[in-house]
Design an enzyme around this catalytic site. Structure first.
Site, PDB file in Angstrom:
ATOM      1  CG  ASP A   1      42.039  23.464  77.100  1.00 18.51           C
ATOM      2  OD1 ASP A   1      42.662  24.052  78.006  1.00 18.51           O
ATOM      3  OD2 ASP A   1      42.179  23.768  75.906  1.00 18.51           O
TER       4      ASP A   1
HETATM    5  C1  BGC Z   1      44.365  26.311  76.338  1.00 16.77           C
HETATM    6  C2  BGC Z   1      45.363  25.176  76.427  1.00 16.77           C
HETATM    7  C3  BGC Z   1      46.300  25.406  77.579  1.00 16.77           C
HETATM    8  C4  BGC Z   1      45.494  25.591  78.837  1.00 16.77           C
HETATM    9  C5  BGC Z   1      46.340  25.774  80.082  1.00 16.77           C
HETATM   10  C6  BGC Z   1      43.729  26.657  77.657  1.00 16.77           C
HETATM   11  O1  BGC Z   1      43.014  27.836  77.609  1.00 16.77           O
HETATM   12  O2  BGC Z   1      43.376  25.969  75.407  1.00 16.77           O
HETATM   13  O3  BGC Z   1      46.049  25.054  75.226  1.00 16.77           O
HETATM   14  O4  BGC Z   1      47.186  24.328  77.680  1.00 16.77           O
HETATM   15  O5  BGC Z   1      44.676  26.729  78.700  1.00 16.77           O
HETATM   16  O6  BGC Z   1      46.905  27.027  80.140  1.00 16.77           O
END
Ligand code: BGC
Length: 785
Positions: free
Chosen positions: A301
């Site tokens: 993430d």
């Molecule tokens: C979130 C994810 C997301 C990623 C990319 C993160 O802050 O937890 O769910 O896919 O950002 O935008």
């Protein structure tokens, strides 16, 4: 907006050891991955490619960067361009459109030494341009064909818009409505969650997971794992739980997606029993790859590797090695791998083999998508124009939205409304468009969303007079508005005094035949980093409802929100309550369809609605205590030494699986084909459902099982099957459910997957509470495999 990371002090690596893990004695059912990871042709191709790659280029494949949304201005920063040319970027996200994707891809293909294509990812969570209901709403359809369809439409649109990879499905089980991200998943149940996970993967990746087809996208299972169990419902918080609970209650949806052939996985932000998921070898390698047979690649993430420094498990260099060695292949945004892996290799904290393995997995992902053959996957502006938001997709969005609404209350046939007379349409959400598309609606254009007001006009036409009044602001908490606006800037409070706004709404109500109050949360109040400690309707909106109630006019409450709310006053005082979540681009039309009876509501809750936040976590499949409290037994009224609250009952406001219809249904007592089951056999359960009311309608028959006495205490009931059926008024249908010995199995405390002999109860009904019961026995000893 994304969190930044801070550098933190170096803490002892002793923390990395985590809990002592039980050896798993019996492997779970083996994964039936349908990926082509073992394809010898692919392996030869990648061997040859990798033989030409420098260490720097291999590490470059592990680098996933964000390039911003603005495709009409400078698409990428200078550094990004330079890094792409140098082969230091494996994938990009947060950009789309054929023009933008082609521009970057050309840079990689034409200007980098080895011409390796980029992979383009994006948060396509509940639709791409055509926005469907938020995932919590999608799950409330209990209609897997509808859920799959929503993912298929999202795949068609995102693929046509230059994307290859979607950061979905999010399958985190969540039992805590304080957690804002409960909106992004399928609720509290592992069985339903697994069905949803499979349906979404099928929808995105298409039949047979053939990602070379240009209208498919690779799915990314997230957030691995247990992100939804964050303590106190506070986002990014710690999770700590027993392995048996993980295996039985939280891991099944992730496993189901892996079995369905999901191409990639995103590691989560949280730690698990002390070890951050992103650096957790047990999780990313032993469980995901060795036990479940996952063959794709793992992306972290957003800056999750960097954040391991804050978690307190090492410095930058150490967390870099820890994440790679654990099985994280691609570093999202943090550039920790880019900065540290070469040095890690020199220091001996990672091996060349581990770097190669991660690079190979990323390249395999690209190969499976056919990017080495056609790095543009047939994108063109013409295709995008013909695909994005086409009529068929908008019709799908309207239909799926209608199916997702849950009728929580309907007294005195307040609904459906007649297409006549005057409606007072009030509340801060009555005319709004932005909120309808919800959070994580990245490429969705809220200006194309149909508001409730517009939907009512579209459906009821001029036969109904509509008088609108906002009646209240979302909230009177100025700091909350500031916080919400810091990210999306879409709340403009009405400056008038609250009393004046209420007065205007009351006046409208007095002159109307019925009041429709559209209230709830603004979209920014759920989603990432949107935890709430109080999950009631914000004060000014509740005050508005109270004033409207005093007019004596029928009060229909239409809710928009992304989590279970505490709705005690509303349940006691409204005539009807329709839960519509954030319903997507066609939300207003879909809501009007239901309000006027063009569609009879059929959605069912997938997360328990508590009476009070003090009951949280509250979920239907809980364990029994040694001192259960029976509210129905009058002798227990004053009983003290019972598992109960002094101030409220234990019951939820609305149980899991609950939802009404404009018609009524009766369920017969379940009939079993046998009084026993033995390993290798099964039994059939028949139940007859009758539509006993005045409308055609759909009902969801839900089957729950209880293992009455086990080697460990088992949940009071667990969902094991459901069927959604359409019955014309007066029609009956007999449904058959099959119960197999596998349905009786669970992970015991040694993590053996077993069914234990003895009595089982079976419950069937329209929700997890109002069920009829039968029982059978499992005979013949254990059925471990
Ligand atoms: C979130 C994810 C997301 C990623 C990319 C993160 O802050 O937890 O769910 O896919 O950002 O935008």
């Amino acid at each position: 907006m994304k969190p930044t990371f801070r550098t933190a002090v170096l803490l002892s690596l002793g923390l990395l050891l985590g809990p002592a893990l039980h050896a798993q004695k019996a492997a779970p059912r083996s994964a039936t991955s349908t990926t082509i990871a073992d394809d010898p042709k692919m392996q030869r191709f990648i061997d040859e490619l990798m033989s030409k790659m420098t260490l720097e280029e291999k590490i470059g494949q592990l680098n996933l960067i964000t390039v911003g949304f603005d495709v009409t201005g400078p698409v990428v920063s200078k550094d990004v361009d330079a890094n792409i040319r140098k082969g230091l970027v494996g994938g990009v996200f947060n950009t789309y459109t054929p023009v933008a994707a082609r521009k970057l891809q050309e840079m990689a293909i034409k200007e980098s030494r080895l011409h390796i294509p980029l992979i383009f990812g994006y948060d396509v969570i509940h639709g791409h341009r055509t926005i469907f209901p938020i995932p919590l709403g999608l799950s409330a359809t209990w209609d897997m064909a509808a859920v799959e369809r929503s993912a298929r439409v999202a795949a068609e649109e995102s693929a046509a818009d230059g994307l290859h990879w979607v950061f979905s499905p999010m399958v985190d089980i969540a039992r805590d409505p304080r957690w804002g991200r409960i909106a992004e998943g399928g609720g509290e149940d592992p069985y339903l969650g697994s069905e949803l996970a499979r349906a979404m993967v099928r929808g995105y990746q298409g039949p047979g997971n053939d990602l070379t087809k240009n209208n498919t996208v690779m799915a990314c299972l997230k957030h691995f794992a247990l992100y939804g169990a964050a303590e106190a419902g506070r986002d990014y918080n710690t999770t700590d739980m027993s392995l048996a609970r993980m295996y039985n209650e939280y891991l099944p949806p992730y496993k189901a997606a892996v079995e369905a052939g999901v191409g990639s996985v995103m590691s989560s932000f949280n730690d698990i029993n002390g070890v951050p998921a992103t650096g957790n070898k047990w999780l990313l390698t032993d469980l995901l790859r060795r036990q479940w047979g996952f063959k794709g690649f793992v992306a972290t993430d957003y800056t999750a590797i960097n954040e391991m420094v804050n978690h307190g498990v090492g410095n930058d260099a150490q967390v870099s090695a820890m994440a790679l060695n654990a099985g994280a292949d691609q570093d999202m945004v943090g550039e920790v791998f880019l900065k540290n892996l070469a040095q890690n290799l020199k220091d001996g904290t990672v091996t060349q083999e581990t770097i190669d393995q991660a690079c190979r997995r990323v390249l395999e992902g690209k190969y499976k998508l056919g990017l080495f053959k056609d790095p543009y996957r047939g994108v063109s502006e013409k295709r995008a124009k013909a695909t994005l938001m086409k009529k068929e997709f908008l019709d799908d969005a309207r239909d799926v939205a209608r199916k997702s609404f849950v009728l929580l209350k309907n007294d005195n046939n307040a609904l459906p409304l007649k297409k006549a007379g005057t409606i007072a349409l009030v509340g801060p959400l009555a005319t709004r468009q932005r909120d309808l598309i919800g959070s994580w609606s990245g490429a969705g254009d809220w200006k194309q969303a149909v508001s409730v007001e517009q939907g009512i006009r579209n459906v009821a036409g001029s036969s109904v007079k509509i008088v609108t009044a906002q009646g209240a602001n979302f909230t009177d908490d100025a700091l909350l508005v500031e916080r919400l606006n810091a990210y999306s800037g879409d709340i403009v409070p009405d400056k008038r005094p609250a009393e004046e706004m209420i007065r205007e709404a009351v006046l409208a109500a007095q002159g109307a035949d019925v009041v429709v109050a559209v209230v709830g949360e603004s979209q920014g109040m759920t989603g990432e980093a949107a935890s709430r400690a109080d999950i009631g309707l914000p004060a000014p909106q509740l005050e508005l409802l109270k004033a409207l109630k005093k007019t004596g006019k029928p009060l229909v409450v239409v809710l928009m929100n992304g989590r279970p709310l505490t709705l005690n006053w509303e349940q006691q005082n409204a005539d009807a309550i329709l839960e519509t979540w954030f319903a997507g681009t066609q939300g207003g039309n879909a809501i009007a369809d239901v309000l006027f009876g063009a569609y009879n509501p059929s959605g069912k809750l997938t997360a328990t609605f508590p009476q009070s936040v003090g009951q949280v976590p509250l979920y239907y499949n809980h364990k029994m205590t040694g001192r259960p409290f029976d509210a129905a037994d009058p002798k227990e009224r004053l009983a003290k030494y019972k598992s109960r609250y002094l101030d409220i009952s234990n019951e939820p406001l609305y149980p899991f699986g609950y939802g009404l219809s404009y018609t009524s249904f009766s369920f017969s007592k379940p009939e079993l084909s046998s009084a026993t089951i033995s390993p290798g056999s099964g039994l059939d359960v028949k139940v007859t459902i009758k539509n006993t009311g005045n409308f055609d309608g759909e009902e969801v028959a839900q089957l729950y099982l209880r293992d009455v006495a086990g080697s460990v205490s088992r949940p009071v009931r667990e969902l094991k099957g459901f069927q959604k059926v359409m019955l014309k008024k007066g029609e009956s249908r007999t449904l058959t459910f099959h119960v197999s010995p596998d349905d009786l199995k669970f992970y015991n405390n040694d993590l053996q997957w077993v069914a234990e002999p003895g009595e089982f109860q079976i419950f069937i009904g329209p929700n997890s509470r109002d069920t009829q019961q039968a029982s059978f026995k499992l005979v013949d000893g254990q059925a471990a495999n």
